[in-house]
Design a protein around this motif. Sequence first.
Motif, PDB file in Angstrom:
ATOM      1  N   UNK A  75     -17.868  14.116   6.842  1.00 33.48           N
ATOM      2  CA  UNK A  75     -17.168  14.128   5.560  1.00 33.48           C
ATOM      3  C   UNK A  75     -16.105  13.032   5.489  1.00 33.48           C
ATOM      4  N   UNK A  76     -15.874  12.530   4.274  1.00 36.93           N
ATOM      5  CA  UNK A  76     -14.798  11.581   4.024  1.00 36.93           C
ATOM      6  C   UNK A  76     -14.042  12.018   2.770  1.00 36.93           C
ATOM      7  N   UNK A  77     -12.861  11.449   2.562  1.00 38.90           N
ATOM      8  CA  UNK A  77     -12.069  11.717   1.366  1.00 38.90           C
ATOM      9  C   UNK A  77     -12.261  10.579   0.364  1.00 38.90           C
ATOM     10  N   UNK A  78     -12.346  10.930  -0.926  1.00 33.15           N
ATOM     11  CA  UNK A  78     -12.502   9.943  -1.992  1.00 33.15           C
ATOM     12  C   UNK A  78     -11.308  10.015  -2.944  1.00 33.15           C
ATOM     13  N   UNK A  79     -10.782   8.847  -3.320  1.00 35.65           N
ATOM     14  CA  UNK A  79      -9.624   8.737  -4.200  1.00 35.65           C
ATOM     15  C   UNK A  79      -9.983   7.813  -5.359  1.00 35.65           C
ATOM     16  N   UNK A  80      -9.645   8.219  -6.597  1.00 37.40           N
ATOM     17  CA  UNK A  80     -10.074   7.433  -7.759  1.00 37.40           C
ATOM     18  C   UNK A  80      -9.042   6.409  -8.219  1.00 37.40           C
ATOM     19  N   UNK A  81      -7.905   6.303  -7.517  1.00 35.08           N
ATOM     20  CA  UNK A  81      -6.886   5.334  -7.887  1.00 35.08           C
ATOM     21  C   UNK A  81      -5.973   5.784  -9.005  1.00 35.08           C
ATOM     22  N   UNK A  82      -6.188   7.001  -9.525  1.00 29.76           N
ATOM     23  CA  UNK A  82      -5.385   7.528 -10.626  1.00 29.76           C
ATOM     24  C   UNK A  82      -4.472   8.636 -10.109  1.00 29.76           C
ATOM     25  N   UNK A  83      -3.391   8.239  -9.465  1.00 24.65           N
ATOM     26  CA  UNK A  83      -2.404   9.176  -8.905  1.00 24.65           C
ATOM     27  C   UNK A  83      -2.978  10.070  -7.816  1.00 24.65           C
ATOM     28  N   UNK A  84      -4.050   9.634  -7.160  1.00 27.71           N
ATOM     29  CA  UNK A  84      -4.622  10.402  -6.057  1.00 27.71           C
ATOM     30  C   UNK A  84      -4.210   9.768  -4.724  1.00 27.71           C
ATOM     31  N   UNK A  85      -3.688  10.598  -3.828  1.00 25.14           N
ATOM     32  CA  UNK A  85      -3.184  10.104  -2.549  1.00 25.14           C
ATOM     33  C   UNK A  85      -2.913  11.273  -1.620  1.00 25.14           C
ATOM     34  N   UNK A  86      -2.630  10.968  -0.355  1.00 26.24           N
ATOM     35  CA  UNK A  86      -2.104  11.933   0.610  1.00 26.24           C
ATOM     36  C   UNK A  86      -0.788  11.359   1.129  1.00 26.24           C
ATOM     37  N   UNK A  87       0.241  12.175   1.157  1.00 26.93           N
ATOM     38  CA  UNK A  87       1.567  11.681   1.523  1.00 26.93           C
ATOM     39  C   UNK A  87       2.349  12.756   2.257  1.00 26.93           C
ATOM     40  N   UNK A  88       3.141  12.339   3.240  1.00 25.64           N
ATOM     41  CA  UNK A  88       3.988  13.302   3.940  1.00 25.64           C
ATOM     42  C   UNK A  88       5.123  13.748   3.023  1.00 25.64           C
ATOM     43  N   UNK A  89       5.584  14.956   3.223  1.00 23.70           N
ATOM     44  CA  UNK A  89       6.655  15.507   2.396  1.00 23.70           C
ATOM     45  C   UNK A  89       8.018  15.316   3.035  1.00 23.70           C
ATOM     46  N   UNK A  90       8.064  14.598   4.156  1.00 19.14           N
ATOM     47  CA  UNK A  90       9.335  14.343   4.834  1.00 19.14           C
ATOM     48  C   UNK A  90       9.249  13.036   5.600  1.00 19.14           C
ATOM     49  N   UNK A  91      10.390  12.611   6.115  1.00 17.03           N
ATOM     50  CA  UNK A  91      10.489  11.416   6.951  1.00 17.03           C
ATOM     51  C   UNK A  91      10.600  11.875   8.401  1.00 17.03           C
ATOM     52  N   UNK A  92       9.645  11.440   9.221  1.00 20.14           N
ATOM     53  CA  UNK A  92       9.607  11.880  10.608  1.00 20.14           C
ATOM     54  C   UNK A  92       9.421  10.684  11.546  1.00 20.14           C
ATOM     55  N   UNK A  93       9.639  10.914  12.846  1.00 27.31           N
ATOM     56  CA  UNK A  93       9.551   9.852  13.833  1.00 27.31           C
ATOM     57  C   UNK A  93       8.120   9.325  13.958  1.00 27.31           C
ATOM     58  N   UNK A  94       7.961   8.026  13.721  1.00 27.02           N
ATOM     59  CA  UNK A  94       6.677   7.345  13.876  1.00 27.02           C
ATOM     60  C   UNK A  94       6.797   6.109  14.763  1.00 27.02           C
ATOM     61  N   UNK A  95       7.992   5.851  15.246  1.00 32.62           N
ATOM     62  CA  UNK A  95       8.293   4.645  16.014  1.00 32.62           C
ATOM     63  C   UNK A  95       9.172   5.026  17.187  1.00 32.62           C
ATOM     64  N   UNK A  96       8.948   4.409  18.348  1.00 33.88           N
ATOM     65  CA  UNK A  96       9.787   4.634  19.517  1.00 33.88           C
ATOM     66  C   UNK A  96      10.228   3.290  20.083  1.00 33.88           C
ATOM     67  N   UNK A  97      11.536   3.042  20.071  1.00 38.51           N
ATOM     68  CA  UNK A  97      12.101   1.781  20.579  1.00 38.51           C
ATOM     69  C   UNK A  97      11.460   0.564  19.914  1.00 38.51           C
TER      70      UNK A  97
END
Length: 281
Positions: A75-97
Amino acid sequence: MIQLVTSGILEQPQPIANEWEPTDASVVAWIDASDTSSYTTSGSTLTAVTDKAGTYTMSIGNTPTVVTNGLNSLNVFDFDGNNEFIQSSSFETQVSSGNHWSIGVFQYHTTNSTKNSFWSYETDQTPKRDYAISAGASNNTWPGELDLDGLSSNRISSTIGNLQIWNSQSISQNTWVIVSCWFNKSGNQIGTRVNGNNAFTPVNDYDNSIQTSQELRLMRNRASVELDGRMAEFFAVADIPGVSGTDLTDLEKAEGYLACKWGLQSLLPSGHPYKTNCPTQ
């Protein structure tokens, strides 16, 4: 279990002993359309999705859909470009040093902004240092660019500045690709790859680290412009992309993992270590 496609025929190999997976690289974000246990649907509409790394709570914009057997019988996800997206609801650690790398399997259907992005990171820290993997064109083509900060001084890279054009790779419309990027503070290097090939000569000028705390946006840029296309899998790691210096051992394993799983090994260059074999731990 990884599925392989050889000569257009789906094969079901035996499980690989000590098979490499994103968890072997201390993954900090992981969205996987093939794992039906990690999301819910209403009909074919995606209603909720889980970050398999356990870092983020993800939100869904509008009504992206799940395409059954969209790639290599997964399976894959399909987005039509009309306000469709996946986004985190917070800011979290994605980088170390200052160290971070990320990778995913995507395709675009149309582009209507140079900043249409497969993924982007938006920080809540000051100064504002984040990035996006963008189209670089608005006419249904994807010459590609790596977008960085808009600061006037103390930039992520004084050599790159606002953006780095992909001068060695581009992406064709409606075509699946493996795209990756890395910010290696330990090795003083920034780079982007498409199907295991450098999109531009890696820049050895990583002056100031991207910020630790980041919001993840998939199929959406930092200015909230959405992309029409599809996504199979994405993950990110808060570490260097290899064992030391500018080595890319771990990133290459990630490319091999995605290529094997999604039936894309034919896209890897002949000299790639996982052109014909799947990576192990």
